[in-house]
Structures are given as C-alpha cells and as structure tokens.
Design an enzyme around this catalytic site. Structure first.
Site, PDB file in Angstrom:
ATOM      1  CD  GLN A  63      87.844  61.475  77.418  1.00 45.42           C
ATOM      2  OE1 GLN A  63      88.689  61.238  78.285  1.00 45.42           O
ATOM      3  NE2 GLN A  63      87.905  60.948  76.210  1.00 45.42           N
TER       4      GLN A  63
ATOM      5  CG  HIS B 190      79.288  61.304  80.099  1.00 45.98           C
ATOM      6  ND1 HIS B 190      80.049  62.453  80.024  1.00 45.98           N
ATOM      7  CD2 HIS B 190      79.403  60.864  81.384  1.00 45.98           C
ATOM      8  CE1 HIS B 190      80.581  62.705  81.206  1.00 45.98           C
ATOM      9  NE2 HIS B 190      80.198  61.763  82.039  1.00 45.98           N
ATOM     10  CG  HIS B 191      81.825  57.747  82.136  1.00 40.77           C
ATOM     11  ND1 HIS B 191      82.727  58.603  81.545  1.00 40.77           N
ATOM     12  CD2 HIS B 191      81.512  58.295  83.340  1.00 40.77           C
ATOM     13  CE1 HIS B 191      82.949  59.621  82.360  1.00 40.77           C
ATOM     14  NE2 HIS B 191      82.210  59.471  83.437  1.00 40.77           N
ATOM     15  CB  CYS B 192      77.561  53.365  78.966  1.00 37.81           C
ATOM     16  SG  CYS B 192      77.108  51.703  78.417  1.00 37.81           S
TER      17      CYS B 192
ATOM     18  CG  ASN C 295      84.923  57.229  78.415  1.00 38.53           C
ATOM     19  OD1 ASN C 295      84.061  57.671  79.178  1.00 38.53           O
ATOM     20  ND2 ASN C 295      85.479  56.046  78.584  1.00 38.53           N
TER      21      ASN C 295
END
Length: 341
Positions: free
Chosen positions: A195, A153-155, A197
């Site tokens: 988070q 979920h950070h990509c 992001n």
C-alpha cells in the site's frame, strides 16, 4: 516594495535546478550513477538490491536502446526543493543516524557519523527524488517519462518508512501543480505490492489527486488511516497469480480512467509482485509484470494522458532484468519513443 508585492513574491515558486530545459534529442529516461548505494557492504543487510538501478541502465545499453549521452542525468534535489513537501522538522530529523537507520531498516547505520550517512545513503535518495521531479516535467513535454529509480511511496511529508526517505511522488505532483500551466489533476496508479501510504497521507484531502492502489492486503504497512485517501482500492490475496492479477489491473485501470481524466498519470511500477518475492507475497511471473506495464501504458496512450513511471520496490536480484525487458517491450510496441506528443 509594497506589502502586496511582497505577498506576490512569497507565492512565487522557489528557484530550482530540477526544471531545466533539456534537448529534445535526449530520451525522457532519467538516471544517475549516484542512484546506487554502496557502502562497506551494509546495503546487503536489506533485501532490496540497492544497485538495481545501474543494472537496469546497463541492460538497456546492451540492447542498444540508450547510450549514456542520450538519457537525462538526474540532479540531486536540494533542501529548498524538498521543503515544497517536507517540513523543516522532518529534514532535521534525518540528521540523526538512528532515524535514518529506522527508515532504511539497516540498524548498523545508527552507529555511523551522520555526515557519512548524508553522503552515502541520503544523497542517492535525494538524487532519485530529483530524478522523479525532473521526469514529471518531461512526461508533460514528451508524453511519457521513466525515472529508473524513485517510487518512495511509504514516505509522507513528515514521516519516512519502508526504505523510503523522501516523498518523491508527492513532490513531483506538487511541482507540476505549482509550475506547469494546465496541470491541475493527477492520478496515481500504484501497483507496487505494498500500500502506498505515504502519498495517500499527503493527498488525503486533496481532490486534485485521484489514487488507485492495488496491493496485498496482508502485508506492510497496513495503514488504515491512509486507505481513506484511496479512490479506487483493490486488495489482493496471498499468492495472486498472472491471470487474476492482470484481469484486475486492466479492468480497474480502465474503470478509473472512465471516471476521471487526469492531466498526468504517475505510475508506481513496483516489481515486488514477482513470484517468490519475500516481502510482496504475490505470485506474478516476469512476463506478467511486462504485460502489466504494457496495459498501463496502453491505457495512458488510449486516453492521451502523459505518464510518469517510477520503479519502486522489488526484492529479488532478477527484477533489474525484468524492468529492462519491460521498457524494451514498451519501445517495441511503440508505447514509448523519444517523443510521443
């Protein structure tokens, strides 16, 4: 061929091996041994257990929930699949070992030939990404699906980070929007300690995607711009424990689902909320994680919404056992079965 016909063909989805029809006898649990990263011990330089996915499956096999022949074998996402979201420029950057080292936070990787990086590091990530895309289709068909890996979920479309190289959550949703009739609205419930992001940046101006994010406000990535995409934001304090955490998750998931009814829920079920996790900074017990997953699946069942679960972060050796125990609990409560619709 007329210009109009050419334009119509340009809009057709690309050919892919990821949306194959699978036998109904298979469980919608997606995995491949290729998920696991083992390469000269370099994987041990990052706190993430890069073999946890195989351990989860082995625990489930020991408990007789699944067999090798009853789960879905993930297929590696190809470049054409990745280009549904990622730019050619970003994919070309991954041909530089230094870039991959920065994203994976394993600096010695920078000194290795890129053809080795492609095979030993990027291929496992591409296979997990393919698994998430496949699980999206399965969730719609069966009512639920679990990718034993994924949750990067950070990509975002043009930037990786935090051990996340491909935007599998964004890709799964975009595939569904483009290829599955009747899927026009998605909800991401991101309960990893960090988070999300990456998917937030990807869906910043897309009203088809409703993002709920519950995270430790003080840790990576602290992406203020990406927070603008969150429709339902719950920022947690250090060392938040079971009672407060579960109350917030149950209350706010219910409120979010009363506000919008999506065609699919993508549930990012990170276990880095576990007490003692050096990167998550929260204090939820193993049983608290199991009850959290139970609450999310119960909400999906209540509203009859298909749910896709990915396993995301978790930086302690015990997380594989906890994830397996959670899946077993979901089955015991009949929140998952071979087919629910």
């Amino acid at each position: 061929m007329s210009v109009e016909q050419s334009r119509k063909e340009d809009k057709l989805p690309h050919r892919t091996n990821l949306y194959v029809n699978l036998p109904s006898t298979l469980w919608p649990i997606v995995y491949s041994p290729d998920y696991n990263i083992t390469f000269l011990g370099l994987e041990k330089l990052h706190p993430f257990d890069s073999g946890k996915w195989g351990k989860i499956v082995n625990f489930l096999k020991e408990e007789m929930l699944i067999k090798d022949e009853t789960i879905v074998r993930a297929i590696e996402a190809q470049e054409d699949d990745l280009l549904v979201v990622h730019s050619k420029r970003y994919l070309n950057k991954l041909k530089w070992s230094f870039i991959v080292a920065t994203i994976t936070e394993i600096l010695p990787v920078a000194f290795l030939p890129n053809f080795i990086i492609q095979r030993k590091v990027l291929r496992p990530f591409r296979t997990q990404t393919g698994g998430t895309i496949m699980a999206g289709k399965l969730a719609i068909e069966r009512g639920w699906a679990i990718n034993v890996g994924g949750g990067f979920h950070h990509c975002s479309s043009d930037q990786g980070g935090g051990f996340c190289i491909y935007a599998d959550i964004t890709l799964a949703i975009k595939f569904l929007f483009e290829r599955v009739e009747g899927v026009s609205k998605a909800m991401i419930i991101d309960l990893d300690a960090h988070q999300g992001n990456g998917h937030e940046r990807d869906f910043m101006d897309d009203n088809r995607v409703y993002i709920m994010d519950v995270f430790n406000r003080y840790i990576y990535p602290g992406d203020g711009f990406a927070k603008r995409a969150i429709k339902w934001k719950i920022e947690l304090e250090w060392d938040t424990e079971d009672s407060e955490y579960l109350e917030k998750v149950k209350t706010h998931v219910a409120k979010a689902l009363r506000q919008v009814t999506p065609d699919i829920i993508v549930y990012n079920a990170g276990t880095d909320i576990l007490d003692g996790d050096q990167l998550g900074g929260l204090a939820v017990s193993p049983q608290g994680i199991i009850k959290r997953d139970e609450a999310v699946f119960e909400a999906a069942r209540k509203y009859k919404i298909p749910i896709l679960m990915v396993t995301s972060g978790g930086y302690q050796r015990s997380t594989a056992r906890i994830i397996a125990d959670s899946i077993l609990n979901l089955h015991r409560l009949q929140l998952i079965d071979q087919r629910l619709i």
